[in-house]
Enzyme design. Structure first.
Site, PDB file in Angstrom:
ATOM      1  N   HIS A 140     -34.152 -10.770 -41.668  1.00 46.00           N
ATOM      2  CA  HIS A 140     -33.387 -11.653 -42.561  1.00 46.00           C
ATOM      3  C   HIS A 140     -34.324 -12.641 -43.255  1.00 46.00           C
ATOM      4  O   HIS A 140     -34.418 -13.805 -42.847  1.00 46.00           O
ATOM      5  CB  HIS A 140     -32.290 -12.388 -41.784  1.00 46.00           C
ATOM      6  CG  HIS A 140     -31.098 -11.533 -41.493  1.00 46.00           C
ATOM      7  ND1 HIS A 140     -30.039 -11.405 -42.368  1.00 46.00           N
ATOM      8  CD2 HIS A 140     -30.826 -10.726 -40.449  1.00 46.00           C
ATOM      9  CE1 HIS A 140     -29.145 -10.564 -41.860  1.00 46.00           C
ATOM     10  NE2 HIS A 140     -29.597 -10.140 -40.695  1.00 46.00           N
ATOM     11  N   CYS A 157     -31.094  -6.114 -43.915  1.00 39.94           N
ATOM     12  CA  CYS A 157     -30.445  -5.758 -42.653  1.00 39.94           C
ATOM     13  C   CYS A 157     -29.420  -4.641 -42.874  1.00 39.94           C
ATOM     14  O   CYS A 157     -29.776  -3.522 -43.181  1.00 39.94           O
ATOM     15  CB  CYS A 157     -29.846  -6.997 -41.993  1.00 39.94           C
ATOM     16  SG  CYS A 157     -29.502  -6.749 -40.240  1.00 39.94           S
ATOM     17  N   GLU A 186     -33.885 -14.182 -45.931  1.00 43.92           N
ATOM     18  CA  GLU A 186     -33.175 -15.322 -46.536  1.00 43.92           C
ATOM     19  C   GLU A 186     -33.100 -16.494 -45.567  1.00 43.92           C
ATOM     20  O   GLU A 186     -33.215 -17.649 -45.972  1.00 43.92           O
ATOM     21  CB  GLU A 186     -31.768 -14.893 -47.008  1.00 43.92           C
ATOM     22  CG  GLU A 186     -30.678 -14.790 -45.960  1.00 43.92           C
ATOM     23  CD  GLU A 186     -30.838 -13.600 -45.004  1.00 43.92           C
ATOM     24  OE1 GLU A 186     -31.783 -12.811 -45.189  1.00 43.92           O
ATOM     25  OE2 GLU A 186     -30.019 -13.472 -44.073  1.00 43.92           O
TER      26      GLU A 186
END
Ligand SMILES: [Mn+2]
Length: 256
Positions: free
Chosen positions: A215, A111, A217
């Protein structure tokens, strides 16, 4: 059996009150790195003077998400729609990026981290998608961050395409109000949203340098197997034996 790779993760800053203020990173980064069988270490910009030693501890670098990049680094003044930015954090992360490139350590930009990477390599950013780009889709989703909301189209000739079994598209989450405007010459766009926004780019000379606008993660923390694969590959790339020679032919340079 070697030790698990150590992954450095950059941090932002949060102030809750006078008793709780300081370095911050969303816990999903720690979760994803741990699930990929590596050890996360936080790299706070407050320790700027120790950047070289800190990065020396790490086998790979994750430039994490967070606030906007100071537009002075791509020669623009701030527009009214820009959010909070943190010049010290930007400078620290550009320093870490230079050190990681020099040491040939894998880099994953997520990001804001992807945007910072693009700026460090000489590219620029759209300061606010909603007002600066006509017919942008929703890139700041209102549903929880673990959920994927928009599709991305993947270029077949890319490391990401090979990693994802050559699928042509997949869904990602989206929590960014800025995006790549001019992509740095050293990067190659490999994934696009339906409105043309660049959602991922790889370094032209190294598949070990990747930036993604979504994202992964949080998708990994939410159980997405594809994004876990992305972290596993990154950790594998970081897990190179100490004596293995650095590949030649890489020609990486970034602007100050
Ligand atoms: Mn998006």
């Amino acid at each position: 059996m070697g030790k698990k790779p150590i992954i450095g993760i950059t941090t932002g800053y949060v102030k809750k009150n006078d008793f709780v203020q300081g370095p911050y990173v969303h816990e999903d980064y720690l979760e994803a790195v741990t699930r990929a069988d590596a050890v996360p270490v936080l790299l706070p910009y407050q320790a700027e003077g120790a950047a070289e030693q800190l990065l020396g501890l790490c086998d790979g670098l994750i430039l994490s998400g967070g606030s906007d990049v100071d537009p002075r680094f791509y020669d623009e003044d701030p527009l009214p729609q820009i959010d909070w930015f943190n010049t010290e954090r930007d400078q620290f992360e550009m320093k870490l990026l230079r050190l990681a490139l020099a040491a040939d350590k894998p880099i994953l930009g997520i990001c804001r981290g992807f945007q910072l990477m693009n700026v460090a390599f000489g590219g620029s950013l759209i300061q606010d998608l909603q007002t600066q780009r006509e017919q942008a889709i929703q890139h700041v989703q209102r549903v929880p961050r673990v959920k994927a909301t928009h599709s991305v189209r993947l270029l077949p000739d890319s490391g990401l395409s090979r990693l994802f079994d050559r699928r042509e598209s997949f869904f990602v989450n989206s929590l960014h109000h800025q995006a790549i405007k001019t992509l740095a010459a050293e990067l190659k766009a490999v994934a696009f949203a339906g409105d043309g926004v660049i959602e991922a780019a790889e370094h032209r000379n190294s598949e070990r340098i990747l930036g993604v606008q979504w994202h992964p993660e949080s998708m990994t923390a939410g159980g997405d197997p594809l994004m876990l694969r992305l972290f596993r590959q990154f950790v594998r790339q970081c897990d190179r034996p100490v004596n293995e020679p650095v590949p030649s032919g890489s020609d990486q340079s970034i602007t100050e």
